[in-house]
Design a protein around this motif. Structure first.
Motif, PDB file in Angstrom:
ATOM      1  N   ILE A 199       0.706   4.202   1.158  1.00  0.00           N
ATOM      2  CA  ILE A 199       0.864   4.936   2.426  1.00  0.00           C
ATOM      3  C   ILE A 199       1.212   3.988   3.576  1.00  0.00           C
ATOM      4  O   ILE A 199       2.192   4.192   4.291  1.00  0.00           O
ATOM      5  CB  ILE A 199      -0.432   5.719   2.758  1.00  0.00           C
ATOM      6  N   PHE A 200       0.412   2.958   3.713  1.00  0.00           N
ATOM      7  CA  PHE A 200       0.535   2.100   4.891  1.00  0.00           C
ATOM      8  C   PHE A 200       1.829   1.284   4.894  1.00  0.00           C
ATOM      9  O   PHE A 200       2.427   1.044   5.948  1.00  0.00           O
ATOM     10  CB  PHE A 200      -0.675   1.150   4.948  1.00  0.00           C
ATOM     11  N   ASP A 201       2.264   0.851   3.680  1.00  0.00           N
ATOM     12  CA  ASP A 201       3.477   0.020   3.611  1.00  0.00           C
ATOM     13  C   ASP A 201       4.707   0.791   3.138  1.00  0.00           C
ATOM     14  O   ASP A 201       5.815   0.483   3.548  1.00  0.00           O
ATOM     15  CB  ASP A 201       3.242  -1.161   2.666  1.00  0.00           C
ATOM     16  N   LEU A 202       4.498   1.756   2.257  1.00  0.00           N
ATOM     17  CA  LEU A 202       5.648   2.431   1.670  1.00  0.00           C
ATOM     18  C   LEU A 202       5.876   3.829   2.245  1.00  0.00           C
ATOM     19  O   LEU A 202       6.849   4.489   1.915  1.00  0.00           O
ATOM     20  CB  LEU A 202       5.474   2.509   0.142  1.00  0.00           C
ATOM     21  N   GLY A 203       4.957   4.273   3.068  1.00  0.00           N
ATOM     22  CA  GLY A 203       5.153   5.549   3.767  1.00  0.00           C
ATOM     23  C   GLY A 203       5.001   6.781   2.894  1.00  0.00           C
ATOM     24  O   GLY A 203       5.597   7.815   3.192  1.00  0.00           O
ATOM     25  N   HIS A 260       0.873  -1.177   0.000  1.00  0.00           N
ATOM     26  CA  HIS A 260       0.000   0.000   0.000  1.00  0.00           C
ATOM     27  C   HIS A 260       0.913   1.230   0.000  1.00  0.00           C
ATOM     28  O   HIS A 260       1.892   1.281   0.746  1.00  0.00           O
ATOM     29  CB  HIS A 260      -0.871  -0.037   1.270  1.00  0.00           C
TER      30      HIS A 260
END
Lengths: 82, 723
Positions: free
Chosen positions: A32-36, A30
């Motif tokens: 945002i959730f995984d890649l920031g 994701h």
């Protein structure tokens, strides 16, 4: 299943925009959730994809895409219609 | 959709303070979604936690980042090696669901969702909010927000600034809850400028889970909090709020005053209402009644709220309403006196010993009566002598000190003297407030007072207003709690009418039947469909009589000329019946005219209105006011939530601005106020027995002189659909 070639190019753009090694990016990640990814980077990603693939995407729909795999599929749809 | 509908599960399963400790006093916090971009909420909130010197461990969760502000970051909350008490979510709204699921897996006990993108953005956001709430509810996790500024706890052993406010406020005894995040920051800045500290500071946001009721119950048990302030735009659970507030504000030694500003309109029904009561029952008016019934001090502005809060937090609660004023300026002394009297306070009548002390200590030109004028050239010693005298006087409950800065006024010395006097009479139970009038010259003196916990007001009028609030609170605490009086009524007779009727207005004859069953004073009536029947009915009832059209198509009879008054004989009845029938049939269908009611003419009296309306948040509310056709223009009405106690019925009448009209003016006899109070109590009982009553107006109820009772002159009842 996303087109492998499109997927690789998508990872390359993501890596460049987010400052990550493309090899460490998984298709299911994701933004945002995984890649920031931060909110300003979402716009940069869309612009990066457009430049990479020579396409012009619907901004609203493009920004709603949340994962690497989904982005590849979304872009593939544009490439197919070209 | 209301918060109650959306998240009932959250509220009902975890009512009360349980679970909020993890939010206010966590030992470890994870901030999910932190970024490295200063000036953004996801960054600043993390830095604020560090800057507040939080007494615990803080973990930034920032995917693919090594560190945030020098602290090692984690990709996921699940990667954190230690237990986490509190999660603060600053991810975008659409990511919060995933983040919260991981928090549940991690065993996090509380969450603050700062992120926006929930119900405030529409149906998709509302659905997201419900999903997030369901995730938390299933795990027993309490959630503040979403869409909020955060939470602050100034307790020295916690020091939590989990917000994106600019600075941590000073510690204090006041807790502040706000539904507006933006107002929070403004209030923090305002309070800092006045040296006001806080115990807890909470931005409620969308109130998806934790609402004002939960927080009131938590703060009631919080030893650092002695006064609770609320800014509310909507009320989530009306009856629960009332119950909590009643318990907290009147719990003996542990009682805590609650002050509230209620803004915005929530009574959706008001716009569509056809009754006077419905049209007048805006949320502001209903909130007045609700707050009065619950012991909540209603404030109209932030200034008024903090003016009163400082007094309640840092001064003793006065025993009664007698104030002493000590001033070095005559004009402001008079202004303060006027304001005090206008607010229902009394100037204390000093004991002879006090007057003697003042005469001895003050110059001959000084005024030794209340308000005490120590004159313009007074220095600290004169203030000290005057304050010593009035503090020692048993007839004084509160003291207001006024100072205007003359060239010889030693402002800081006087301020310090006032602080000394405050300390000396710490156990006197008397409150002390000051008004150093001006700005620049008095600033240093004000600072001294405020740092000593002595409330200061630029204007003496504000001081009087705050003092009056504290007296009203004292009276609320000391009030006699009366019971719910019930009457012998014929419930079955009323049920026969109501249960057999569809949604909509009852005919007047049906409504009268209901009122008669509940013992309301209605005069004899009969329904006539012909002039002959009308005359026969009038002969039986006795003249003079009134004719009133009975038709579902006629709601406001006065406007449609569907009422003829004071008919003295058979001829007049016959003529009026024919004329009314002909007139009405020009505008309504014949089948819509059930007949014409013949009723005995009620003698003249004072016209008041009694009403019932169903509020979406509080359920049945009861209204009382000055009646007649101008009721909506005059708006002299008061509300309460049903059921009402005997004392509330009395207060509703006494709250009328035009009460003097009922008490008798210009030689008129006083009206039968006990009869009105009884009618209000009967109406409360009727509404309680029949939830289907959506709107009810008795307008007017004609009130006769004391001892002669009252009579229902007009009644309209609208029913909600059955079931």
């Amino acid at each position: 299943m996303a087109d492998p070639q499109v997927l690789e190019r998508v990872k390359k753009v993501i890596g460049r925009v987010l400052g990550l090694d493309p090899a460490e990016i998984k298709p299911t990640d994701h933004f945002i959730f995984d890649l920031g990814a931060e909110s300003s980077q979402s716009v940069e990603l869309v612009m990066g994809f457009e430049a990479e693939f020579g396409i012009e995407m619907d901004q609203e729909k493009a920004l709603a895409v949340q994962s690497v795999e989904a982005a590849a599929d979304f872009i593939a749809g544009y490439l197919k219609g070209r | 959709m209301s918060r109650t509908d959306a998240t009932a599960a959250c509220a009902t399963t975890r009512e009360g303070p349980a679970g909020l400790e993890a939010i206010f006093c966590p030992k470890s916090i994870a901030v999910l979604g932190v970024t490295n971009s200063p000036g953004t909420v996801p960054h600043d909130i993390f830095v604020n936690l560090l800057d507040s010197r939080f007494n615990g461990v803080v973990y930034p969760v920032a995917p693919r980042k090594r560190h945030i502000a020098g602290v090692r970051a984690y990709d996921y909350v699940l990667d954190i090696p230690d237990p986490v008490d509190l999660a603060i979510l600053v991810f975008p709204g659409n990511v919060c669901e995933m983040a919260l699921k991981q928090c549940v897996q991690k065993g996090v006990r509380g969450a603050i969702i700062i992120s926006a993108g929930f119900r405030e953005v529409g149906p998709e956001g509302l659905a997201r909010e419900q999903r997030v709430c369901a995730i938390a509810a299933e795990a027993g996790m309490r959630v503040i927000g979403p869409n909020c500024l955060g939470v602050i706890n100034t307790r020295p052993d916690v020091r939590l600034n989990a917000s994106f406010a600019r600075a941590m406020p000073a510690a204090g005894k006041i807790a502040f809850l706000s539904q507006s995040g933006a107002l929070c920051t403004a209030v923090l800045d305002y309070a800092a400028g006045k040296n006001i500290g806080f115990s807890k500071f909470v931005s409620l946001g969308n109130k998806a889970d934790v609402d004002e009721v939960d927080l009131l119950r938590y703060l009631a048990e919080d030893p650092e909090t002695s006064v609770i302030l609320m800014y509310l735009e909507s009320i989530s659970r009306g009856r629960a709020l009332m119950q909590a507030a009643r318990e907290i504000t009147a719990a003996g030694a542990g009682a805590k005053p609650i002050l509230a500003i209620k803004s915005g309109r929530t009574a959706a029904g008001a716009a569509a209402a056809r009754s006077h009561t419905g049209a007048l029952a805006g949320s502001a008016e209903v909130a007045d009644g609700v707050f009065e019934q619950s012991g909540i001090i209603r404030c109209r502005s932030i200034e008024e709220m903090f003016n009163t809060a400082q007094l309640l937090a840092y001064q003793p609660l006065p025993k009664d309403d007698r104030i002493a004023i000590v001033t070095n300026a005559g004009g402001p002394g008079v202004m303060a006196t006027d304001a005090a009297v206008a607010n229902g306070l009394r100037l204390a009548a000093f004991a002879p010993a006090t007057t003697a002390k003042l005469r001895k200590a003050l110059p001959a030109a000084a005024n030794i009566k209340n308000p005490v004028d120590v004159i313009g050239d007074a220095r600290a010693d004169r203030y000290a002598a005057a304050l010593d005298a009035v503090f020692a006087d048993e007839s004084v409950d509160q003291v207001l000190v006024i100072l205007t800065p003359q060239s010889m006024t030693d402002i800081t010395a006087i301020a310090r003297t006032i602080c000394e006097i405050r300390d000396r009479y710490r156990d006197s139970g008397k409150a002390l407030v000051c008004s150093f009038m001006g700005a620049r010259d008095v600033a240093e003196g004000i600072e001294i007072l405020q740092r000593h916990g002595i409330p200061h007001y630029i204007l003496p009028e504000w001081a009087a207003d705050a003092m009056a609030h504290t007296v009203r609170y004292r009276r609320w605490m000391n009030r006699e709690v009366t019971g719910f009086r019930t009457f012998e009524v014929d419930r079955a007779r009323a049920a026969q009418v109501i249960d057999a009727s569809p949604e909509g207005y009852l005919l007047e004859t049906q409504a009268l039947e209901v009122l008669a069953a509940y013992g309301f004073p209605v005069v004899p009536w009969s329904l006539a469909t012909t002039a002959d029947e009308a005359v026969a009915a009038a002969e039986k009832i006795g003249y003079p009589v009134v004719l009133r059209a009975v038709s579902p198509a006629v709601v406001h009879k006065f406007e449609m000329k569907a009422v003829v008054l004071n008919l003295p004989d058979a001829g007049a009845v016959r003529d009026a019946f024919g004329a009314m029938r002909d007139r009405l049939l020009k505008t309504i269908r014949a089948e819509d005219l059930a007949g014409i009611l013949v009723r005995r003419m009620i003698p003249a009296g004072k016209e008041v209105i009694l009403g019932i309306n169903r509020d979406p948040i509080f359920g049945h509310i009861i209204m009382f006011g000055l009646g007649g056709i101008y009721v909506e223009a005059l708006k002299d009405v008061t509300f309460r939530v049903v059921p009402i106690r005997e004392s509330a019925a009395g207060k509703m009448v006494r709250e009328l601005r035009t009460l003097s009209l009922l008490q008798g003016v210009r030689g008129e006899p006083p009206s039968d106020i006990p009869a009105i109070e009884e009618a209000l109590l009967r109406l409360s009982q009727l509404a309680g027995d029949f939830p289907r009553i959506a709107e009810l107006d008795i307008n007017p109820l004609i009130v006769h002189p004391a001892g002669e009772g009252c009579h229902v002159a007009d009644i309209r009842i609208r029913l909600a659909p059955p079931g």
